[in-house]
Design a protein around this motif. Structure first.
Motif, PDB file in Angstrom:
ATOM      1  N   UNK A   9       0.852  -1.185   0.000  1.00  0.00           N
ATOM      2  CA  UNK A   9       0.000   0.000   0.000  1.00  0.00           C
ATOM      3  C   UNK A   9       0.888   1.235   0.000  1.00  0.00           C
ATOM      4  N   UNK A  10       0.648   2.107  -0.969  1.00  0.00           N
ATOM      5  CA  UNK A  10       1.399   3.348  -1.111  1.00  0.00           C
ATOM      6  C   UNK A  10       0.426   4.524  -1.072  1.00  0.00           C
ATOM      7  N   UNK A  11       0.919   5.678  -0.674  1.00  0.00           N
ATOM      8  CA  UNK A  11       0.114   6.899  -0.726  1.00  0.00           C
ATOM      9  C   UNK A  11       0.684   7.789  -1.819  1.00  0.00           C
ATOM     10  N   UNK A  12      -0.185   8.179  -2.751  1.00  0.00           N
ATOM     11  CA  UNK A  12       0.201   9.060  -3.839  1.00  0.00           C
ATOM     12  C   UNK A  12      -0.652  10.319  -3.788  1.00  0.00           C
ATOM     13  N   UNK A  13      -0.063  11.449  -4.158  1.00  0.00           N
ATOM     14  CA  UNK A  13      -0.819  12.685  -4.258  1.00  0.00           C
ATOM     15  C   UNK A  13      -1.290  12.828  -5.703  1.00  0.00           C
ATOM     16  N   UNK A  14      -2.576  12.586  -5.911  1.00  0.00           N
ATOM     17  CA  UNK A  14      -3.171  12.622  -7.244  1.00  0.00           C
ATOM     18  C   UNK A  14      -4.194  13.749  -7.285  1.00  0.00           C
ATOM     19  N   UNK A  15      -4.015  14.674  -8.205  1.00  0.00           N
ATOM     20  CA  UNK A  15      -4.957  15.779  -8.387  1.00  0.00           C
ATOM     21  C   UNK A  15      -5.243  16.516  -7.085  1.00  0.00           C
ATOM     22  N   UNK A  16      -4.180  16.696  -6.285  1.00  0.00           N
ATOM     23  CA  UNK A  16      -4.283  17.460  -5.053  1.00  0.00           C
ATOM     24  C   UNK A  16      -4.816  16.700  -3.854  1.00  0.00           C
ATOM     25  N   UNK A  17      -5.004  15.399  -4.021  1.00  0.00           N
ATOM     26  CA  UNK A  17      -5.582  14.586  -2.944  1.00  0.00           C
ATOM     27  C   UNK A  17      -4.698  13.368  -2.692  1.00  0.00           C
ATOM     28  N   UNK A  18      -4.431  13.070  -1.432  1.00  0.00           N
ATOM     29  CA  UNK A  18      -3.679  11.855  -1.106  1.00  0.00           C
ATOM     30  C   UNK A  18      -4.586  10.651  -1.303  1.00  0.00           C
ATOM     31  N   UNK A  19      -4.075   9.685  -2.077  1.00  0.00           N
ATOM     32  CA  UNK A  19      -4.846   8.471  -2.372  1.00  0.00           C
ATOM     33  C   UNK A  19      -3.993   7.257  -2.050  1.00  0.00           C
ATOM     34  N   UNK A  20      -4.597   6.274  -1.420  1.00  0.00           N
ATOM     35  CA  UNK A  20      -3.902   5.013  -1.138  1.00  0.00           C
ATOM     36  C   UNK A  20      -4.129   4.055  -2.292  1.00  0.00           C
ATOM     37  N   UNK A  21      -3.059   3.396  -2.706  1.00  0.00           N
ATOM     38  CA  UNK A  21      -3.129   2.416  -3.789  1.00  0.00           C
ATOM     39  C   UNK A  21      -2.341   1.179  -3.386  1.00  0.00           C
ATOM     40  N   UNK A  22      -2.705   0.079  -3.973  1.00  0.00           N
ATOM     41  CA  UNK A  22      -1.942  -1.152  -3.795  1.00  0.00           C
ATOM     42  C   UNK A  22      -1.167  -1.376  -5.077  1.00  0.00           C
TER      43      UNK A  22
END
Length: 156
Positions: A9-22
């Motif tokens: 699980x990683x946290x990415x900043x996408x379009x100004x929002x932190x999103x968790x992805x696997x």
């Protein structure tokens, strides 16, 4: 140093929002944006960096997401067309007919948006250099060039 094995699980900043992805260590940003987050403006094309259909902005610079691993995007700001929110370049593409089938449009929008921010006074040579990073097989580049010129402060 970050060590990843298997799915993580990683946290990415996408379009100004932190999103968790696997993601797995081998996942490209293109795959993660489309499959994990449903951001379908990021198009798979050649998947080897030639066409530019998958272009996103990473820290405001155009990057071909098929060439970037998801893990490399950690700690960076990623912008897709979904995050543009009616930027001037989107309106210009509509007004100048800068698209036909639309498949390459997302990539061109991102390149042009970045160009307008980084080089607001770009001349013809700079515009041409930036547009060479992406391919369009339908319309040619005249309308796309007219769209970017219409948003630059240089006002052609």
């Amino acid at each position: 140093m970050l060590k990843i094995s298997g799915s993580t699980t990683l946290t990415l900043n996408i379009n100004g929002e932190d999103r968790k992805v696997i993601a797995k260590p081998s996942d490209t940003l293109l795959h993660t944006l489309r499959k994990e987050l449903g951001l379908t403006s990021v198009k798979p094309g050649c998947e080897n960096g030639d066409c530019g259909a998958c272009t996103v902005l990473v820290n405001n610079w155009p990057i071909k997401s098929c060439l970037m691993l998801t893990v490399e995007a950690m700690g960076k700001e990623i912008l897709t067309v979904e995050g543009l929110k009616n930027a001037p370049i989107q309106k210009a593409f509509v007004e100048k007919w800068g698209f036909q089938c639309g498949y390459c449009t997302s990539g061109f929008l991102m390149v042009c948006h970045s160009l307008s921010k980084i080089h607001p006074d770009a001349n013809d040579y700079v515009i041409q250099q930036w547009l060479e990073s992406n391919l369009c097989r339908c319309t040619g580049y005249q309308e796309i060039e007219e769209a970017i010129k219409s948003v630059l402060t240089n006002k052609y």
